[in-house]
Design a protein around this motif. Structure first.
Motif, PDB file in Angstrom:
ATOM      1  N   PHE A  95      -9.097 -23.144  -2.115  1.00 22.66           N
ATOM      2  CA  PHE A  95      -9.066 -24.125  -3.194  1.00 22.66           C
ATOM      3  C   PHE A  95     -10.264 -25.072  -3.186  1.00 22.66           C
ATOM      4  CE2 PHE A  95      -4.697 -23.261  -1.627  1.00 22.66           C
ATOM      5  CZ  PHE A  95      -4.307 -22.435  -2.675  1.00 22.66           C
ATOM      6  N   ALA A  96     -11.226 -24.829  -2.297  1.00 23.78           N
ATOM      7  CA  ALA A  96     -12.442 -25.656  -2.270  1.00 23.78           C
ATOM      8  C   ALA A  96     -13.247 -25.413  -3.542  1.00 23.78           C
ATOM      9  CB  ALA A  96     -13.264 -25.325  -1.036  1.00 23.78           C
ATOM     10  N   THR A  97     -13.710 -26.482  -4.199  1.00 21.90           N
ATOM     11  CA  THR A  97     -14.485 -26.375  -5.435  1.00 21.90           C
ATOM     12  C   THR A  97     -15.833 -27.071  -5.276  1.00 21.90           C
ATOM     13  OG1 THR A  97     -13.421 -28.374  -6.311  1.00 21.90           O
ATOM     14  CG2 THR A  97     -12.433 -26.241  -6.902  1.00 21.90           C
ATOM     15  N   GLY A  98     -16.831 -26.566  -5.989  1.00 20.79           N
ATOM     16  CA  GLY A  98     -18.147 -27.178  -6.005  1.00 20.79           C
ATOM     17  C   GLY A  98     -18.951 -26.977  -4.749  1.00 20.79           C
ATOM     18  N   THR A  99     -18.486 -26.141  -3.827  1.00 24.98           N
ATOM     19  CA  THR A  99     -19.197 -25.871  -2.582  1.00 24.98           C
ATOM     20  C   THR A  99     -18.900 -24.450  -2.136  1.00 24.98           C
ATOM     21  OG1 THR A  99     -19.571 -26.667  -0.314  1.00 24.98           O
ATOM     22  CG2 THR A  99     -17.303 -26.680  -1.122  1.00 24.98           C
ATOM     23  N   ASP A 100     -19.746 -23.899  -1.268  1.00 24.02           N
ATOM     24  CA  ASP A 100     -19.516 -22.544  -0.781  1.00 24.02           C
ATOM     25  C   ASP A 100     -18.280 -22.503   0.121  1.00 24.02           C
ATOM     26  OD1 ASP A 100     -21.687 -21.620  -2.118  1.00 24.02           O
ATOM     27  OD2 ASP A 100     -22.985 -21.417  -0.367  1.00 24.02           O
ATOM     28  N   ARG A 101     -17.370 -21.596  -0.189  1.00 27.46           N
ATOM     29  CA  ARG A 101     -16.188 -21.415   0.640  1.00 27.46           C
ATOM     30  C   ARG A 101     -16.537 -20.544   1.847  1.00 27.46           C
ATOM     31  NH1 ARG A 101     -11.865 -19.402  -3.766  1.00 27.46           N
ATOM     32  NH2 ARG A 101     -13.645 -18.118  -4.358  1.00 27.46           N
ATOM     33  N   LYS A 102     -15.823 -20.756   2.942  1.00 26.32           N
ATOM     34  CA  LYS A 102     -16.042 -19.990   4.165  1.00 26.32           C
ATOM     35  C   LYS A 102     -14.862 -19.050   4.407  1.00 26.32           C
ATOM     36  CE  LYS A 102     -18.792 -23.623   6.353  1.00 26.32           C
ATOM     37  NZ  LYS A 102     -18.923 -24.530   7.532  1.00 26.32           N
ATOM     38  N   THR A 103     -15.169 -17.890   4.991  1.00 24.16           N
ATOM     39  CA  THR A 103     -14.126 -16.901   5.249  1.00 24.16           C
ATOM     40  C   THR A 103     -13.527 -17.089   6.635  1.00 24.16           C
ATOM     41  OG1 THR A 103     -15.725 -15.280   6.104  1.00 24.16           O
ATOM     42  CG2 THR A 103     -15.206 -15.192   3.738  1.00 24.16           C
ATOM     43  N   THR A 104     -12.337 -16.547   6.813  1.00 24.86           N
ATOM     44  CA  THR A 104     -11.687 -16.470   8.109  1.00 24.86           C
ATOM     45  C   THR A 104     -10.925 -15.158   8.179  1.00 24.86           C
ATOM     46  OG1 THR A 104     -10.258 -17.661   9.666  1.00 24.86           O
ATOM     47  CG2 THR A 104      -9.538 -17.599   7.375  1.00 24.86           C
ATOM     48  N   ASP A 105     -10.535 -14.760   9.367  1.00 23.26           N
ATOM     49  CA  ASP A 105      -9.856 -13.476   9.549  1.00 23.26           C
ATOM     50  C   ASP A 105      -8.366 -13.588   9.246  1.00 23.26           C
ATOM     51  OD1 ASP A 105     -12.146 -12.124  10.287  1.00 23.26           O
ATOM     52  OD2 ASP A 105     -11.888 -12.561  12.424  1.00 23.26           O
ATOM     53  N   GLU A 106      -7.858 -12.540   8.642  1.00 25.76           N
ATOM     54  CA  GLU A 106      -6.434 -12.378   8.413  1.00 25.76           C
ATOM     55  C   GLU A 106      -5.973 -11.181   9.243  1.00 25.76           C
ATOM     56  OE1 GLU A 106      -3.874 -12.293   4.395  1.00 25.76           O
ATOM     57  OE2 GLU A 106      -5.190 -10.546   4.621  1.00 25.76           O
ATOM     58  N   ASP A 107      -5.032 -11.396  10.137  1.00 27.86           N
ATOM     59  CA  ASP A 107      -4.574 -10.344  11.039  1.00 27.86           C
ATOM     60  C   ASP A 107      -3.075 -10.141  10.886  1.00 27.86           C
ATOM     61  OD1 ASP A 107      -7.132  -9.934  12.363  1.00 27.86           O
ATOM     62  OD2 ASP A 107      -6.791 -11.888  13.302  1.00 27.86           O
ATOM     63  N   GLY A 108      -2.603  -9.009  11.382  1.00 28.24           N
ATOM     64  CA  GLY A 108      -1.171  -8.744  11.342  1.00 28.24           C
ATOM     65  C   GLY A 108      -0.884  -7.259  11.430  1.00 28.24           C
ATOM     66  N   ASN A 109       0.385  -6.950  11.505  1.00 28.55           N
ATOM     67  CA  ASN A 109       0.839  -5.563  11.571  1.00 28.55           C
ATOM     68  C   ASN A 109       2.025  -5.359  10.648  1.00 28.55           C
ATOM     69  OD1 ASN A 109      -0.846  -4.324  13.670  1.00 28.55           O
ATOM     70  ND2 ASN A 109       0.146  -5.766  15.065  1.00 28.55           N
ATOM     71  N   ALA A 110       2.250  -4.106  10.300  1.00 25.53           N
ATOM     72  CA  ALA A 110       3.441  -3.738   9.544  1.00 25.53           C
ATOM     73  C   ALA A 110       4.119  -2.578  10.264  1.00 25.53           C
ATOM     74  CB  ALA A 110       3.086  -3.359   8.115  1.00 25.53           C
ATOM     75  N   TYR A 111       5.436  -2.599  10.289  1.00 22.49           N
ATOM     76  CA  TYR A 111       6.232  -1.571  10.950  1.00 22.49           C
ATOM     77  C   TYR A 111       7.137  -0.943   9.903  1.00 22.49           C
ATOM     78  CZ  TYR A 111       4.514  -4.319  14.843  1.00 22.49           C
ATOM     79  OH  TYR A 111       3.698  -4.991  15.708  1.00 22.49           O
ATOM     80  N   ARG A 112       7.109   0.370   9.822  1.00 18.30           N
ATOM     81  CA  ARG A 112       7.724   1.078   8.699  1.00 18.30           C
ATOM     82  C   ARG A 112       8.745   2.102   9.177  1.00 18.30           C
ATOM     83  NH1 ARG A 112       3.986   4.554   4.414  1.00 18.30           N
ATOM     84  NH2 ARG A 112       5.515   4.797   2.743  1.00 18.30           N
ATOM     85  N   LEU A 113       9.867   2.180   8.475  1.00 17.25           N
ATOM     86  CA  LEU A 113      10.865   3.222   8.709  1.00 17.25           C
ATOM     87  C   LEU A 113      11.205   3.848   7.367  1.00 17.25           C
ATOM     88  CD1 LEU A 113      12.863   4.727  10.550  1.00 17.25           C
ATOM     89  CD2 LEU A 113      14.540   2.928  10.039  1.00 17.25           C
ATOM     90  N   LYS A 114      10.958   5.146   7.281  1.00 16.95           N
ATOM     91  CA  LYS A 114      11.230   5.876   6.047  1.00 16.95           C
ATOM     92  C   LYS A 114      12.215   7.004   6.347  1.00 16.95           C
ATOM     93  CE  LYS A 114       8.848   8.008   2.119  1.00 16.95           C
ATOM     94  NZ  LYS A 114       7.534   8.396   1.540  1.00 16.95           N
ATOM     95  N   VAL A 115      13.249   7.108   5.531  1.00 17.95           N
ATOM     96  CA  VAL A 115      14.231   8.179   5.670  1.00 17.95           C
ATOM     97  C   VAL A 115      14.224   8.978   4.372  1.00 17.95           C
ATOM     98  CG1 VAL A 115      16.613   8.784   6.185  1.00 17.95           C
ATOM     99  CG2 VAL A 115      15.612   6.705   7.173  1.00 17.95           C
ATOM    100  N   GLU A 116      13.811  10.237   4.466  1.00 16.02           N
ATOM    101  CA  GLU A 116      13.660  11.081   3.283  1.00 16.02           C
ATOM    102  C   GLU A 116      14.762  12.147   3.239  1.00 16.02           C
ATOM    103  OE1 GLU A 116       9.341  12.195   2.640  1.00 16.02           O
ATOM    104  OE2 GLU A 116       9.268  11.481   4.713  1.00 16.02           O
ATOM    105  N   ASN A 117      15.078  12.585   2.013  1.00 15.45           N
ATOM    106  CA  ASN A 117      16.080  13.651   1.811  1.00 15.45           C
ATOM    107  C   ASN A 117      17.401  13.299   2.493  1.00 15.45           C
ATOM    108  OD1 ASN A 117      13.861  14.997   0.650  1.00 15.45           O
ATOM    109  ND2 ASN A 117      13.412  16.059   2.564  1.00 15.45           N
ATOM    110  N   ILE A 118      17.890  12.087   2.229  1.00 11.56           N
ATOM    111  CA  ILE A 118      19.086  11.587   2.914  1.00 11.56           C
ATOM    112  C   ILE A 118      20.276  12.508   2.669  1.00 11.56           C
ATOM    113  CG2 ILE A 118      20.732   9.670   3.021  1.00 11.56           C
ATOM    114  CD1 ILE A 118      18.396   7.812   2.365  1.00 11.56           C
ATOM    115  N   ALA A 119      20.910  12.918   3.768  1.00  5.45           N
ATOM    116  CA  ALA A 119      22.082  13.808   3.715  1.00  5.45           C
ATOM    117  C   ALA A 119      21.803  15.058   2.893  1.00  5.45           C
ATOM    118  CB  ALA A 119      23.296  13.061   3.160  1.00  5.45           C
ATOM    119  N   GLY A 120      20.562  15.547   2.960  1.00  4.75           N
ATOM    120  CA  GLY A 120      20.208  16.759   2.234  1.00  4.75           C
ATOM    121  C   GLY A 120      19.938  16.564   0.761  1.00  4.75           C
TER     122      GLY A 120
END
Length: 329
Positions: free
Chosen positions: A134-159
């Motif tokens: 939200f900084a205005t009128g000046t150069d904004r600076k970057t920072t790192d965004e980190d994290g993980n995602a954990y996924r469980l997928k169940v396909e063709n449930i009960a056939g």
């Protein structure tokens, strides 16, 4: 000539039958390289051309350029009936519907045809963001965004052709400075802008076979994000429809979607909570065995996303187009 089931064909074949995870034991996979074009109109885009903004209104200029898009995956299949598989890379089915994320996982197929798929996505939450967007009128600076995602997928449930896809995601902003450039904000308002979050995503879909070579897949989604700042906490709902078509060497996937997100707290100075409506279109095309080269194919991706927010600062429009070659092994 027998065609290999590659980038898009697998999405159709897996929906129309309960085949083995792979035709043969051992290693298999594919790798592709594409070049293309992207365009983004967003105040949150961290391109150097977007460092400085004059106000907190809607984004005024788009940033565009060339891109190189390497994708691929490798799998090791084993077990009785080839019913187990370790894999790494970008899922073929995800690519076909516009999700480009690196994944490490394990699949187990039951005798009924049901597949249990557990994975981790170590890079999907990582990247760069503005330390204070939200900084205005000046150069904004970057920072790192980190994290993980954990996924469980169940396909063709009960056939059946019914599947569920669940994920738990964690995001951390290394140097959170949201709003500090505005001295009129109180400490509670600054805290409400914090972006560190945890969230749950739930999707469900049903593969409807229109004929032997055509699949129609409606999909519903629910998202709940609990951020350290209530301004960035939200509940979202979505609907998608994917169309897969296999025509000898030609393979096509089309996906259209709509999502809505309702945020928990008022954005400082506006007296209203953020509400976003997002429309997206994505198309993937593949021409297999190009020039009669076995295992080689031509691939192309085209995508469009438009997010319209009641707070203009968060409006966003993205385009992507690419073409390249894919090798299946």
């Amino acid at each position: 000539m027998k065609l290999q089931y590659s980038l898009l064909a697998l999405a159709i074949v897996s929906g129309s039958s309960f085949a083995q995870l792979s035709d043969t034991a051992g290693f298999s996979g594919e790798v592709s390289i594409s070049t293309g074009f992207y365009s983004t109109e967003s105040n949150l885009n961290t391109n150097d051309d977007n460092k400085k903004i004059d106000d907190l209104g809607a984004p005024s200029d788009s940033v565009s350029g060339a891109l190189i898009l390497p994708l691929g995956n490798v799998a090791y299949t084993f077990g009785n009936g080839l019913n187990q598989q370790f894999y790494a890379g970008t899922s073929r089915e995800d690519i076909a519907t516009g999700t480009l994320a690196f994944e490490l996982g394990y699949k187990y197929q039951l005798a009924s045809g049901m597949i249990i798929n557990a994975s981790m996505l170590p890079t999907i939450m990582s990247g760069e963001v503005w330390a204070d967007p939200f900084a205005t009128g000046t150069d904004r600076k970057t920072t790192d965004e980190d994290g993980n995602a954990y996924r469980l997928k169940v396909e063709n449930i009960a056939g059946s052709k019914f599947s569920v896809d669940m994920a738990y995601a964690i995001k951390d902003i290394e140097n959170e400075q949201s709003g500090v450039s505005h001295p009129d904000l109180s400490s509670s308002e600054l805290n409400s802008l914090r972006r560190d979050s945890k969230g749950f995503i739930f999707k469900t879909d049903y593969k409807l076979a229109l004929d032997q070579h055509t699949i129609l897949t409606p999909r519903l989604s629910y998202t709940n994000i609990d951020a350290d700042g209530d301004v960035n906490s939200f509940t979202g709902y979505g609907v998608e429809l994917s169309y897969f078509k296999l025509m000898e060497r030609h393979q096509l996937a089309l996906t259209g979607g709509f999502k809505t997100r309702d945020y928990d707290a008022n954005f400082p100075g506006t007296g209203k909570a953020r509400q976003d409506d997002e429309f997206s279109l994505f198309a993937a095309y593949e021409y297999a065995n190009i020039m009669d080269w076995q295992d080689w194919s031509l691939i192309s991706l085209v995508g469009f996303t438009n997010s319209d927010s009641n707070i203009d600062f968060y409006d966003r429009t993205d385009y992507i187009m690419s073409v390249g070659m894919n090798y299946h092994f």
